[in-house]
Motif scaffolding. Sequence first.
Motif, PDB file in Angstrom:
ATOM      1  N   HIS A 144       0.836  -1.206   0.000  1.00 59.92           N
ATOM      2  CA  HIS A 144       0.000   0.000   0.000  1.00 59.92           C
ATOM      3  C   HIS A 144       0.875   1.261   0.000  1.00 59.92           C
ATOM      4  CE1 HIS A 144      -3.102   2.901   1.145  1.00 59.92           C
ATOM      5  NE2 HIS A 144      -3.993   1.972   0.806  1.00 59.92           N
ATOM      6  N   ILE A 146       0.675   4.060   1.520  1.00 57.07           N
ATOM      7  CA  ILE A 146       0.957   4.717   2.789  1.00 57.07           C
ATOM      8  C   ILE A 146       2.161   4.089   3.499  1.00 57.07           C
ATOM      9  CG2 ILE A 146      -0.586   3.269   4.164  1.00 57.07           C
ATOM     10  CD1 ILE A 146       0.118   7.067   4.553  1.00 57.07           C
ATOM     11  N   LYS A 147       2.489   2.851   3.160  1.00 59.59           N
ATOM     12  CA  LYS A 147       3.646   2.201   3.771  1.00 59.59           C
ATOM     13  C   LYS A 147       4.961   2.697   3.175  1.00 59.59           C
ATOM     14  CE  LYS A 147       1.266  -2.060   5.105  1.00 59.59           C
ATOM     15  NZ  LYS A 147       1.256  -3.556   5.012  1.00 59.59           N
ATOM     16  N   TYR A 170      -3.628   8.247   1.428  1.00 57.93           N
ATOM     17  CA  TYR A 170      -2.588   8.602   2.406  1.00 57.93           C
ATOM     18  C   TYR A 170      -3.203   9.104   3.711  1.00 57.93           C
ATOM     19  CZ  TYR A 170       0.511   8.271  -1.625  1.00 57.93           C
ATOM     20  OH  TYR A 170       1.202   7.811  -2.732  1.00 57.93           O
ATOM     21  N   ASP A 171      -4.473   8.789   3.920  1.00 56.56           N
ATOM     22  CA  ASP A 171      -5.168   9.204   5.140  1.00 56.56           C
ATOM     23  C   ASP A 171      -4.649   8.388   6.326  1.00 56.56           C
ATOM     24  OD1 ASP A 171      -6.904  10.093   7.067  1.00 56.56           O
ATOM     25  OD2 ASP A 171      -8.625   8.962   6.335  1.00 56.56           O
ATOM     26  N   SER A 172      -3.719   8.971   7.056  1.00 54.72           N
ATOM     27  CA  SER A 172      -3.099   8.317   8.208  1.00 54.72           C
ATOM     28  C   SER A 172      -2.620   9.386   9.171  1.00 54.72           C
ATOM     29  CB  SER A 172      -1.919   7.446   7.760  1.00 54.72           C
ATOM     30  OG  SER A 172      -1.074   7.139   8.832  1.00 54.72           O
ATOM     31  N   GLU A 173      -3.052   9.289  10.423  1.00 56.22           N
ATOM     32  CA  GLU A 173      -2.624  10.275  11.420  1.00 56.22           C
ATOM     33  C   GLU A 173      -1.114  10.215  11.635  1.00 56.22           C
ATOM     34  OE1 GLU A 173      -4.313  12.774  12.729  1.00 56.22           O
ATOM     35  OE2 GLU A 173      -5.866  12.088  11.341  1.00 56.22           O
ATOM     36  N   GLU A 174      -0.559   9.025  11.569  1.00 57.53           N
ATOM     37  CA  GLU A 174       0.892   8.883  11.747  1.00 57.53           C
ATOM     38  C   GLU A 174       1.642   9.616  10.640  1.00 57.53           C
ATOM     39  OE1 GLU A 174       4.267   5.336  12.172  1.00 57.53           O
ATOM     40  OE2 GLU A 174       2.120   4.845  12.082  1.00 57.53           O
ATOM     41  N   PHE A 175       1.128   9.495   9.406  1.00 55.28           N
ATOM     42  CA  PHE A 175       1.785  10.166   8.286  1.00 55.28           C
ATOM     43  C   PHE A 175       1.591  11.680   8.381  1.00 55.28           C
ATOM     44  CE2 PHE A 175       1.831  11.439   3.689  1.00 55.28           C
ATOM     45  CZ  PHE A 175       3.197  11.245   3.507  1.00 55.28           C
ATOM     46  N   ARG A 176       0.398  12.110   8.794  1.00 55.20           N
ATOM     47  CA  ARG A 176       0.177  13.544   8.985  1.00 55.20           C
ATOM     48  C   ARG A 176       1.142  14.110  10.028  1.00 55.20           C
ATOM     49  NH1 ARG A 176      -5.288  12.001   8.347  1.00 55.20           N
ATOM     50  NH2 ARG A 176      -6.270  12.997   6.537  1.00 55.20           N
ATOM     51  N   ARG A 190      -9.719  13.248   4.580  1.00 50.12           N
ATOM     52  CA  ARG A 190     -10.049  12.024   5.316  1.00 50.12           C
ATOM     53  C   ARG A 190     -11.037  11.193   4.511  1.00 50.12           C
ATOM     54  NH1 ARG A 190      -7.848  12.974  10.262  1.00 50.12           N
ATOM     55  NH2 ARG A 190      -7.695  15.159  10.910  1.00 50.12           N
ATOM     56  N   LYS A 191     -11.066   9.918   4.799  1.00 52.41           N
ATOM     57  CA  LYS A 191     -11.991   9.019   4.119  1.00 52.41           C
ATOM     58  C   LYS A 191     -13.427   9.282   4.566  1.00 52.41           C
ATOM     59  CE  LYS A 191      -8.437   5.469   3.618  1.00 52.41           C
ATOM     60  NZ  LYS A 191      -7.960   4.128   4.013  1.00 52.41           N
TER      61      LYS A 191
END
Length: 251
Positions: A144, A146-147, A170-176, A190-191
């Motif tokens: 994926h 985001i990884k 790329y909806d990920s709090e960790e990435f944000r 966000r989704k």
Amino acid sequence: MLATIITEEQWQKLKSILLDLNVYDKPSLKKTFLGIIYRLKTGCQWRYLPSCYGKANTVFKAFRRWSATGLFYKLFKRLIQSADTEWVSIDATHIRAHQSSAGAVGGGDQSIAKSIGGNSSKIHLAVDAHGNPLEFLVGDGITHDIKIAPMLLQLLDLKDTEFLNADKGYDSEEFRNLAYSKVVRANIPRKKNARTSNSHMDWLIYQARHVVENTFANLKHYRALSSRYDKLLNSYISTVALACGLIWLKL
């Protein structure tokens, strides 16, 4: 035929960088390098290179030798001039791996994975506000986006960047939070099933995200890139790097 690949002015610019990267200035250097570009554009097998570029095996060996040293990636980075990094957009695209790309000697991770649709790889790309490529990574076709995104972000110089544009994948709090740690605003929606709103979004800036899609469309005009024929990962990375470099060369 040599004159139709790139202009003489563009070749002189390329040549100065190549010599600075310690490439030996052989009389056949121009023919060899243009033969590599011809193969990038057409996707033909090395053995079928037109004779005007010299012996096909000589051109192929030069490509493999330079790929092993990362020359094409270094060339791509040298060609980047005055990038507009106020907004940076990232995305990924699937690349179908031709059957000839399978079975690399020695095995190892060549970033080719088998899915329902067949063997594939992915190009993960970051572009500036005008859609000019800044960085890329080549991964397998099933991991994926985001990884891979955090690794791509770590490669970027974001000191002048205000917005990072990416789609819902790329909806990920960790990435944000990773983007915020670099003092960059993550402009990522966000989704639909998210419990929080999209009040953080600047939708006008988000509309500029289409530039990364345009860049993928331009890159896929290079047939050796749009279908992966290279068995080895470093060869395909060189193919992508050269295509990205040629975008900058034309500016």
